[in-house]
Write an enzyme that holds these catalytic residues in place. Structure first.
Site, short mmCIF file in Angstrom:
data_model
loop_
_atom_site.label_atom_id
_atom_site.label_comp_id
_atom_site.label_asym_id
_atom_site.label_seq_id
_atom_site.Cartn_x
_atom_site.Cartn_y
_atom_site.Cartn_z
N GLN A 1 0.02 51.48 60.28
CA GLN A 1 1.02 52.24 61.02
C GLN A 1 0.89 53.50 61.65
OE1 GLN A 1 3.93 51.65 57.12
NE2 GLN A 1 5.23 51.55 58.89
N ARG B 1 0.09 60.57 49.81
CA ARG B 1 -0.10 59.03 49.70
C ARG B 1 -0.53 58.43 51.11
NH1 ARG B 1 3.88 54.29 48.85
NH2 ARG B 1 2.44 52.92 47.87
N HIS C 1 -1.81 47.64 51.49
CA HIS C 1 -0.54 47.86 51.96
C HIS C 1 -0.32 46.74 53.37
CE1 HIS C 1 3.24 50.68 53.18
NE2 HIS C 1 3.43 49.40 53.68
N ASN D 1 1.00 47.74 47.42
CA ASN D 1 2.32 48.30 47.60
C ASN D 1 3.15 47.34 48.17
OD1 ASN D 1 3.98 50.79 48.66
ND2 ASN D 1 4.06 49.42 50.62
N GLU D 2 4.41 47.36 47.25
CA GLU D 2 5.55 46.33 47.65
C GLU D 2 5.24 45.02 47.71
OE1 GLU D 2 8.49 49.53 50.01
OE2 GLU D 2 7.28 47.72 51.24
N ASN E 1 9.29 52.50 45.34
CA ASN E 1 9.98 52.61 46.35
C ASN E 1 11.33 52.46 46.47
OD1 ASN E 1 7.29 53.14 47.09
ND2 ASN E 1 7.03 51.67 48.40
N TYR F 1 15.14 52.65 48.88
CA TYR F 1 15.93 53.20 50.10
C TYR F 1 17.49 53.00 50.21
CZ TYR F 1 11.27 53.54 52.27
OH TYR F 1 10.04 53.99 52.59
N GLU G 1 7.99 56.07 47.40
CA GLU G 1 8.62 56.08 48.94
C GLU G 1 10.02 56.33 48.83
OE1 GLU G 1 7.89 52.70 51.82
OE2 GLU G 1 5.74 52.71 51.23
N TRP H 1 9.20 59.19 52.58
CA TRP H 1 8.47 58.42 53.68
C TRP H 1 9.40 58.74 55.07
CZ3 TRP H 1 4.64 55.01 54.33
CH2 TRP H 1 4.56 54.23 55.35
N GLU I 1 6.76 50.89 62.84
CA GLU I 1 7.51 50.29 61.64
C GLU I 1 7.40 48.85 61.54
OE1 GLU I 1 8.85 51.30 59.01
OE2 GLU I 1 8.10 53.55 59.18
N TRP I 2 6.12 48.08 61.38
CA TRP I 2 6.07 46.92 61.38
C TRP I 2 6.77 46.09 62.34
CZ3 TRP I 2 1.96 46.81 58.43
CH2 TRP I 2 1.78 47.92 57.56
#
Length: 596
Positions: free
Chosen positions: A128, A185, A230, A274-275, A417, A419, A484, A528, A535-536
């Site tokens: 990213q 991180r 990631h 990650n995730e 993480n 949100y 995150e 984050w 953003e992907w």
């Protein structure tokens, strides 16, 4: 038989629509009454009252009795016409009782401080921000291929240059110092250090970049918190099956061994993966992230998830057995999850659906690592649905007893993480072979929740505290490092990002409540993101950064947003000092000319 089946499905559908309508009615009243309150409270409109239409279901003109506006249901098939209060009647009663929308206990701020050694961090990810996609011998990753495939990423954006962090170590460390974080991180690009994913060729230039970054952070008194993976798998490994291929476990271990041996003497905090949910489901189920596979949504995500868990465990044991005694660091996995509430809190079916959403999200990966094996909920549902579809075994792979033993306990902390929150309700997908059908739930949001720049992200601070308490109760109160949390924006650039300031204040205050009032063992918080980045699949259209990055300028400068001041103040105060105690030293501005 087919007519009976169709009639049954139609009745079930109509029942679901009635149930949905009841919930939508609550959302309707909440939204409209809130707008009336805004007109009265904010705009000075002389609003004298509000009438809900209607008291009960009745004859609705041309629609007859097919449409019901009532707060009370009327059974027109019963000659006594009994009235029964709907969910909306209970809700409207509470609004009248409260004469509006007073702050709930969940919403009220508390004052206090986190533990003395609390970790304050911010995060970015290699693909990213780094750019340099073919620089100095870097190999291709699955995201290089995905982003160069037309129509996969919004506006055909890609990470070829991104924020050019590969060439801007000094600039990135400088803005980290402005934030006053204690940790940073960041993620290592597997294909930058091992171009084909294996140790047959080590790219020293790539390793040098990360070594220089680590040393620059330490020189600024910022501790590196490194994540090994990631999402940007070397394309060479994807070509031989990627995370579906069992061989990936050994290759990930070899990659981690190299990184520990070369960087570990300067790094005390590690994350393996990650995730894993997003890797397994978003990349291999929905297919809207690299590698973009979506044709086996009932099997492949579970296979990928299985290998991710085993790969994590092997790397944890590698560090524990070979490096921990000398390097004295800690290592875990980072798991992401929304929180889920029932769409209708008075319906057991919705309560059960909300529980399934959480178990199929956070529980998918946390349960084997913290409790041993997949949860009974997942195992039972997927096995029963698999057998009902004529399969001879469950679509969810099984761990052997030795694997269960080796996986359980492979953590030093709970990397988490989070949100947003969703509202869940049951959905019957029939015999569809899909993760969503296994979960058996749909999700919606409360339309009064604040929006962000991402369609999936509503600002819901209350859910943060609740899911932190879920982790405490479900997994034995492990030490938690929030790895995150943040909020996005889109559209015109506005450096006065008030919504992000609001987000950080409210979400971090919920973390403080979980720590002080609920005794959740929280050790750190990570915002984050440090800067706006790719953003992907949404490209550069969604911006999570504390710092704005001007991608139209070849130098991609970083520009501070207003939220930087908010977050750095919370860090300086290590929480929220009580205003009633007078001005706190942490709130004093930095003296002019002081270097930071």
């Amino acid at each position: 038989m087919e007519i009976q089946k169709f009639t049954s499905l139609k009745i079930e559908w109509l029942q679901k629509q009635k149930q949905l309508g009841m919930t939508l009615t609550v959302f309707f009243y909440k939204t409209y009454i809130d707008e009336a309150l805004k007109a009265y409270d904010l705009d000075g409109v002389k609003v004298k009252g509000y009438m809900a239409t209607s008291l009960m279901d009745s004859f609705e003109w041309l629609n007859g009795y097919k449409v019901g506006f009532g707060l009370h249901h009327v059974d027109f098939n019963n000659p006594n016409r009994p009235r029964t209060p709907k969910y909306s009647a209970h809700y409207y009663y509470q609004v009248m009782k409260d004469n509006g929308f007073p702050l709930t206990e969940d919403e009220k701020m508390i004052y206090g401080h986190f533990r003395k050694e609390f970790i304050w961090s911010t995060a970015t990810a290699s693909y990213q921000i780094e750019g340099g996609w073919r620089a100095d011998g870097k190999g291709l990753s699955i995201w290089d291929k995905f982003a160069h495939t037309p129509l996969k990423v919004f506006n055909d954006d890609n990470g070829d240059i991104a924020c050019d962090s590969y060439n801007k170590i000094d600039e990135d460390v400088a803005i980290l110092k402005q934030l006053k974080v204690t940790h940073y991180r960041f993620f290592i690009s597997w294909s930058r250090v091992l171009p084909d994913g294996t140790t047959s060729h080590i790219n020293e230039a790539g390793l040098s970049y990360y070594d220089r970054l680590v040393k620059a952070l330490l020189a600024a008194n910022i501790q590196p918190h490194i994540t090994l993976y990631h999402w940007d798998l070397p394309q060479a490994l994807q070509d031989i099956g990627g995370w579906e291929n069992d061989d990936i476990v050994g290759k990930f271990r070899d990659y981690a061994d190299l990184i520990f041996s070369r960087l570990g003497h300067n790094v005390k905090h590690w994350i393996t993966i990650n995730e894993p949910y997003n890797i397994a489901m978003v990349g291999h189920g929905y297919g809207v992230a690299a590698p973009g596979i979506n044709f086996r949504p009932g099997t492949l995500p579970y296979i990928v998830g299985h290998n991710l868990i085993k790969a994590h465990a092997e790397v944890w044991h590698l560090y524990n057995d070979k490096y921990r005694a000398v390097q004295k660091g800690i290592i875990s996995i980072t798991i992401n999850s929304d929180w889920s509430e029932p769409r209708n809190p008075y319906k057991q079916e919705d309560i059960d659906a909300a529980r399934r959403v959480v178990q199929f999200y956070i529980g998918w990966f946390a349960h084997p690592i913290y409790n041993g094996d997949y949860s009974d909920v997942m195992k039972t549902i997927i096995r029963e649905r698999s057998l009902a579809a004529g399969l001879t075994k469950s679509r969810l792979p099984e761990f052997t007893p030795d694997e269960i033993k080796r996986i359980k306990g492979t953590y030093d902390y709970f990397g988490f993480n989070h949100y947003t929150t969703v509202l869940a309700f049951p959905v019957n997908f029939g015999d569809l072979s899909h993760y969503d059908a296994d979960r058996g739930a749909g999700t919606v949001v409360d339309r009064t929740w604040l929006d962000s720049g991402s369609g999936w992200l509503k600002i819901t601070p209350f859910g943060f505290r609740r899911i932190l308490n879920f982790i405490k109760e479900e997994y034995g109160n492990p030490p938690i490092i929030i790895t995150e949390n943040g909020v996005s924006e889109r559209g015109p650039i506005d450096l006065n990002d008030n919504h992000r300031t609001y987000h950080y204040e409210k979400y971090i205050n919920q973390v403080l409540k979980a720590y002080l009032q609920d005794n959740v063992d929280i050790r750190g918080y990570t915002a984050w993101s440090l800067m706006d980045n790719l953003e992907w699949a949404t490209g550069f259209s969604e911006r999570f950064g504390l710092f704005y990055v001007n991608h139209s300028d070849p130098n991609v400068p970083r520009v501070k947003k207003a939220s930087v001041s908010t977050y750095s103040t919370i860090i300086s105060c290590n929480g929220f000092p009580d205003p009633a105690s007078g001005p706190h030293d942490c709130l004093k501005p930095e003296p002019e000319g002081k270097l930071i």
